[in-house]
Write an enzyme that holds these catalytic residues in place. Structure first.
Site, PDB file in Angstrom:
ATOM      1  N   TYR A 163      24.175  42.250  42.863  1.00 37.55           N
ATOM      2  CA  TYR A 163      24.514  42.506  41.462  1.00 37.55           C
ATOM      3  C   TYR A 163      26.033  42.415  41.256  1.00 37.55           C
ATOM      4  CZ  TYR A 163      26.154  44.767  37.395  1.00 37.55           C
ATOM      5  OH  TYR A 163      26.858  44.992  36.242  1.00 37.55           O
ATOM      6  N   HIS A 217      24.737  50.290  39.991  1.00 37.87           N
ATOM      7  CA  HIS A 217      23.649  49.667  39.226  1.00 37.87           C
ATOM      8  C   HIS A 217      22.268  50.249  39.521  1.00 37.87           C
ATOM      9  CE1 HIS A 217      22.221  46.218  36.707  1.00 37.87           C
ATOM     10  NE2 HIS A 217      23.375  46.500  36.143  1.00 37.87           N
ATOM     11  N   ARG A 288      28.275  56.270  29.021  1.00 37.49           N
ATOM     12  CA  ARG A 288      28.461  54.809  28.915  1.00 37.49           C
ATOM     13  C   ARG A 288      27.624  54.171  27.808  1.00 37.49           C
ATOM     14  NH1 ARG A 288      30.653  51.025  30.487  1.00 37.49           N
ATOM     15  NH2 ARG A 288      29.164  49.900  31.773  1.00 37.49           N
ATOM     16  N   GLU A 344      34.760  48.899  28.388  1.00 32.85           N
ATOM     17  CA  GLU A 344      34.485  47.746  29.252  1.00 32.85           C
ATOM     18  C   GLU A 344      34.722  46.461  28.451  1.00 32.85           C
ATOM     19  OE1 GLU A 344      30.408  47.388  30.542  1.00 32.85           O
ATOM     20  OE2 GLU A 344      30.947  46.053  32.193  1.00 32.85           O
ATOM     21  N   TRP A 407      16.854  46.693  39.803  1.00 33.74           N
ATOM     22  CA  TRP A 407      17.856  45.633  39.889  1.00 33.74           C
ATOM     23  C   TRP A 407      19.222  46.178  39.533  1.00 33.74           C
ATOM     24  CZ3 TRP A 407      20.746  43.500  35.766  1.00 33.74           C
ATOM     25  CH2 TRP A 407      21.671  42.499  36.193  1.00 33.74           C
TER      26      TRP A 407
HETATM   27  O1  KDG Z   1      22.328  43.132  30.590  1.00 36.33           O
HETATM   28  C1  KDG Z   1      22.612  43.913  31.704  1.00 36.33           C
HETATM   29  C2  KDG Z   1      24.094  44.015  31.871  1.00 36.33           C
HETATM   30  O2  KDG Z   1      24.649  44.367  30.651  1.00 36.33           O
HETATM   31  C3  KDG Z   1      24.471  45.046  32.890  1.00 36.33           C
HETATM   32  O3  KDG Z   1      23.924  44.686  34.119  1.00 36.33           O
HETATM   33  C4  KDG Z   1      25.958  45.120  32.983  1.00 36.33           C
HETATM   34  O4  KDG Z   1      25.865  47.039  34.383  1.00 36.33           O
HETATM   35  C5  KDG Z   1      26.486  46.344  33.621  1.00 36.33           C
HETATM   36  C6  KDG Z   1      27.855  46.728  33.273  1.00 36.33           C
HETATM   37  O5  KDG Z   1      28.244  47.798  33.689  1.00 36.33           O
HETATM   38  O6  KDG Z   1      28.513  45.955  32.587  1.00 36.33           O
HETATM   39 MG    MG Z   2      26.772  48.995  34.493  1.00 41.92          MG
END
Ligand code: KDG
Ligand code: MG
Length: 407
Positions: A163, A217, A288, A344, A407
């Site tokens: 990821y 994640h 978040r 972010e 995931w």
């Molecule tokens: O669509 C899924 C993503 O937005 C995600 O996996 C992104 O975890 C993420 C992040 O912190 O930006």
């Molecule tokens: Mg994230």
């Protein structure tokens, strides 16, 4: 002529300038247009349908100025409440109505939210490298762009896909085009052996000042999360994100008892109620939630208000699957919310900036929403129409024995 303006149309635009975006356009009798982001990565058409079939008809004839009443009407009126599809739809309506209110009054939305409490909005971006030397190069490249906060993700020896990292490109886009998701293999033990050393190497390389973030994640058990938090203590992270799936929120107590590494959770939450115990039990340091997926500006402010009482700060989600409309909305909230911490900002491909013309800007590690009336983003519908929807899915993950994992 009616004493107030009236919503006369609510249309959904689905476009794919490199990746899919769903945008709600609300038009009023007086000719004002409000835009709302309704993008839900990998489930885009469900939100488009919800909006077209079940929300748009209810909006016609309503007063666009009654933002909170419309929020309550859509939330309580559905009876089947919460969930990402419903809350993203409500979020899109909410954003579009705040945009219209700004355009009606000639004010940027942050002025309507009480005015700025800061001059600019601290942002973090992503650094990604398949191995540690590549990661260090990527962190350096983001520092050269002025970023003062960087999320660092790296590959894991023995795994082909991880990821947040791409083997080939410097950039990273999680959703793969195609009619079925890519399947990835995940090995938590290999990750836990590798990640602390890789992040320590980044800290050694950059020195003490740069804010470093990392996203686990949703993949760890409570005990694995506690061990990772402990192992990263010396790295002095700004935050460690999504250590567990957080569906079972009680388990975060175990993590908290074993580490003071700051924790950030909430990008998959859709309402204040999912954040409630994490905030009031002080199990996280940063919440978040995303301005679209958590019901718009109106609801994100409720989450921020609850968090403020408990000294939890806001660090909203802002990857490439959150459109420039939502980013603008998040920045208006960020500029005007005392307990906002960081936004972010993954960034967009150049074409996305052409389809969504925006007043927000990035400079020297900070973002600013701009001072245009409303949200300050206009969708170029003619250009958008050249890029029709393409099926795309987030990957799924399996353990080495073939069983599904997060995931
Ligand atoms: O669509 C899924 C993503 O937005 C995600 O996996 C992104 O975890 C993420 C992040 O912190 O930006
Ligand atoms: Mg994230």
């Amino acid at each position: 002529m009616s004493k107030h303006d009236t919503i006369v149309a609510a249309d959904v635009v689905v476009t794919s300038p490199g990746r899919n975006f769903v945008t709600l356009k609300i038009t009023t009798e007086q000719g004002l247009t409000g835009w709302g982001d309704a993008t839900l990565n990998g489930r885009e058409l469900a939100v488009a349908t919800y909006l077209r079939d079940h929300v748009a008809p209810l909006l016609i004839g309503r007063d666009p100025a009654r933002i909170e009443d419309t929020w309550q009407y859509l939330y309580r009126g559905a009876y089947w409440r919460r969930g990402p599809v419903t809350m993203t739809s409500i979020g899109a309506v909410d954003l579009a109505l705040w945009d219209i209110k700004g355009k009606t009054t000639g004010q940027p939305v942050h002025q309507l939210l009480g005015g700025p409490v800061r001059d600019r909005v601290l942002s973090y971006t992503h650094a990604t490298g398949w191995d540690v030397p590549q990661l260090l190069d990527s962190v350096d490249a983001q520092r050269e762009r002025g970023f003062r906060a960087v999320r660092a993700q790296t590959g894991v020896p023995g795994l082909d896909t991880v990821y947040g990292v791409s083997r080939e490109a410097a950039g990273y886009e999680p959703a793969g085009r195609g009619t079925t998701p890519v399947e990835e293999v995940w090995d938590t033990a290999a990750y836990l052996r590798h990640a602390p050393g890789a992040l320590a190497a980044v800290r050694d390389h950059v020195g003490p000042e740069l804010h470093l973030l990392h996203d686990a994640h949703h993949r760890l058990t409570p005990n694995e999360a506690a061990r990772l938090g402990q192992a990263l203590q010396e790295v002095d992270l700004f935050w460690l994100e999504d250590v567990t799936p957080a569906e079972n929120q009680e388990v975060l107590r175990h993590v908290r008892r074993h580490t003071t590494t700051p924790l950030a959770i909430g990008e998959v939450f859709n309402t204040v109620w999912e954040c409630q115990s994490l905030i009031t039990e002080q199990l996280i340091d940063y919440v978040r939630t995303c301005v679209t997926h958590a019901g718009g500006i109106s609801h994100l402010r409720r989450i921020a208000a609850l968090a403020e009482v408990w000294q939890v700060r806001l660090g909203p989600h802002g990857p490439s699957d959150v459109s420039p409309v939502a980013l603008a909305a998040s920045l208006h909230v960020g500029l005007s919310t005392p307990n906002f911490a960081i936004q972010e900002y993954m960034g967009y491909e150049p074409l996305v900036h052409e389809v969504f013309r925006h007043d927000w800007s990035y400079a020297d590690g900070y973002l600013h929403p701009g001072d245009a009336p409303g949200l300050g983003v206009e969708l170029d519908e003619t250009l958008a129409a050249r890029f029709p929807y393409e099926p795309a899915y987030l990957p799924v993950a399996r353990r080495r024995d073939g069983s599904m994992t997060d995931w």
